[in-house]
Design a protein around this motif. Sequence first.
Motif, PDB file in Angstrom:
ATOM      1  N   CYS A  18       0.844  -1.266   0.129  1.00  0.00           N
ATOM      2  CA  CYS A  18      -0.051   0.186  -0.027  1.00  0.00           C
ATOM      3  C   CYS A  18       0.950   1.148   0.064  1.00  0.00           C
ATOM      4  CB  CYS A  18      -0.856  -0.061   1.401  1.00  0.00           C
ATOM      5  SG  CYS A  18      -1.814   1.419   1.372  1.00  0.00           S
ATOM      6  N   GLY A  19       0.663   2.011  -0.752  1.00  0.00           N
ATOM      7  CA  GLY A  19       1.424   3.369  -0.887  1.00  0.00           C
ATOM      8  C   GLY A  19       2.602   3.351  -2.161  1.00  0.00           C
ATOM      9  N   ILE A  99      -7.319  -1.243 -11.835  1.00  0.00           N
ATOM     10  CA  ILE A  99      -7.011   0.074 -11.814  1.00  0.00           C
ATOM     11  C   ILE A  99      -8.173   1.296 -12.132  1.00  0.00           C
ATOM     12  CG2 ILE A  99      -5.550   2.135 -13.069  1.00  0.00           C
ATOM     13  CD1 ILE A  99      -3.781  -0.099 -14.322  1.00  0.00           C
ATOM     14  N   GLY A 100      -8.221   2.422 -11.016  1.00  0.00           N
ATOM     15  CA  GLY A 100      -9.291   3.191 -11.131  1.00  0.00           C
ATOM     16  C   GLY A 100      -8.908   4.186 -10.051  1.00  0.00           C
ATOM     17  N   TYR A 119      -5.208  -3.227  -6.013  1.00  0.00           N
ATOM     18  CA  TYR A 119      -6.138  -2.024  -6.543  1.00  0.00           C
ATOM     19  C   TYR A 119      -5.030  -1.226  -6.611  1.00  0.00           C
ATOM     20  CZ  TYR A 119      -9.366   1.802  -6.605  1.00  0.00           C
ATOM     21  OH  TYR A 119     -10.011   2.996  -7.028  1.00  0.00           O
ATOM     22  N   PHE A 120      -5.130  -0.563  -8.025  1.00  0.00           N
ATOM     23  CA  PHE A 120      -4.018   0.586  -8.107  1.00  0.00           C
ATOM     24  C   PHE A 120      -4.862   1.699  -8.387  1.00  0.00           C
ATOM     25  CE2 PHE A 120      -1.675  -3.044 -10.365  1.00  0.00           C
ATOM     26  CZ  PHE A 120      -0.402  -2.639  -9.619  1.00  0.00           C
ATOM     27  N   VAL A 160       1.082   4.321 -11.718  1.00  0.00           N
ATOM     28  CA  VAL A 160       0.149   4.008 -10.804  1.00  0.00           C
ATOM     29  C   VAL A 160       0.526   4.076  -9.395  1.00  0.00           C
ATOM     30  CG1 VAL A 160      -1.498   2.795 -12.396  1.00  0.00           C
ATOM     31  CG2 VAL A 160       0.160   1.658 -11.085  1.00  0.00           C
ATOM     32  N   THR A 161      -0.344   3.895  -8.263  1.00  0.00           N
ATOM     33  CA  THR A 161       0.009   3.935  -6.982  1.00  0.00           C
ATOM     34  C   THR A 161      -0.874   2.786  -6.092  1.00  0.00           C
ATOM     35  OG1 THR A 161       0.351   6.240  -6.797  1.00  0.00           O
ATOM     36  CG2 THR A 161       0.060   4.878  -4.513  1.00  0.00           C
ATOM     37  N   VAL A 162      -0.288   1.744  -5.451  1.00  0.00           N
ATOM     38  CA  VAL A 162      -0.846   0.879  -4.792  1.00  0.00           C
ATOM     39  C   VAL A 162      -1.754   1.234  -3.902  1.00  0.00           C
ATOM     40  CG1 VAL A 162      -0.909  -1.261  -3.399  1.00  0.00           C
ATOM     41  CG2 VAL A 162       0.923  -0.741  -5.376  1.00  0.00           C
ATOM     42  N   ILE A 163      -3.180   1.228  -4.022  1.00  0.00           N
ATOM     43  CA  ILE A 163      -4.013   1.756  -3.176  1.00  0.00           C
ATOM     44  C   ILE A 163      -4.453   0.824  -1.907  1.00  0.00           C
ATOM     45  CG2 ILE A 163      -6.399   3.000  -2.670  1.00  0.00           C
ATOM     46  CD1 ILE A 163      -4.329   4.676  -4.014  1.00  0.00           C
ATOM     47  N   VAL A 164      -4.801  -0.301  -2.580  1.00  0.00           N
ATOM     48  CA  VAL A 164      -4.920  -1.566  -1.540  1.00  0.00           C
ATOM     49  C   VAL A 164      -4.235  -2.628  -2.047  1.00  0.00           C
ATOM     50  CG1 VAL A 164      -6.921  -3.072  -0.575  1.00  0.00           C
ATOM     51  CG2 VAL A 164      -7.381  -0.811  -1.146  1.00  0.00           C
TER      52      VAL A 164
END
Length: 182
Positions: A18-19, A99-100, A119-120, A160-164
Motif C-alpha cells: 500500500c502506497g 486500476i481506477g 487495486y491501483f 499508478v499507486t498501490v491503493i489496496v
Amino acid sequence: MKHIELPLTKEKLFELRCGDAVTLSGVLYTGRDAAHKRMIEALQAGQNLPFDVENATIYYVGPCPHKDGEVIGSCGPTTSGRMDAYAPTLIEKGLTGMIGKGIRKRAVIDAMKRHGAVYFGAIGGAGALLARHVKKSEVIAYDDLGTEAVHALTVENFPVTVIVDAQGNDLYESGKAKYRKV
C-alpha cells in the motif's frame, strides 16, 4: 518506484505494498460498468470471457476517441465503486489487478485478500498525460458499447499507486489515520 512487467502474477503482486509508486508495462484491459455487467452475465450463462482474466489487470476507463496520429484519446480512470458489484467474481476467477480511482467496498477488499489481487489508483484528471503511456489500443469485445467497449491496451511505464495491497492495507484508511487528531 517499482516497475512491473504485466501480466501481474501472484509472485509480483505480493511484493507490492500500500502506497508504493509503480509503473506498469505490457497488456492491460479496459472495462467499465456495462462491460463488467456483460462479463458477469457471460459467466452466469457458462460462456467464456472476452479475455483470460488469470493474472490480468483491468483499467476502469472508457477512452475518448483518438485524433489522427494518436493511439488513443484521453484515458483517465473512472470511479471504481461502480464495478464493486462485479469485481469479487472476477477476482475469484483469477483477476490480479484493477486500476481506477476512489474507495473500494469491503467485499472487494476481502476478495483481494482471499484470492490475491491489488487495486491501483491512477490520477484522475490526467487522462491526456496517461494516454502518452499507451502504445497500442485494440477493441476486443463489446464494440457496440462505444468508448466503453473492452480494449486491450499495450502500455509502457504507466504510472499508478498501490491503493489496496493483497494484504488488505488501504491507502485511503492509512492516509487519513496519519492526520486524525487524537
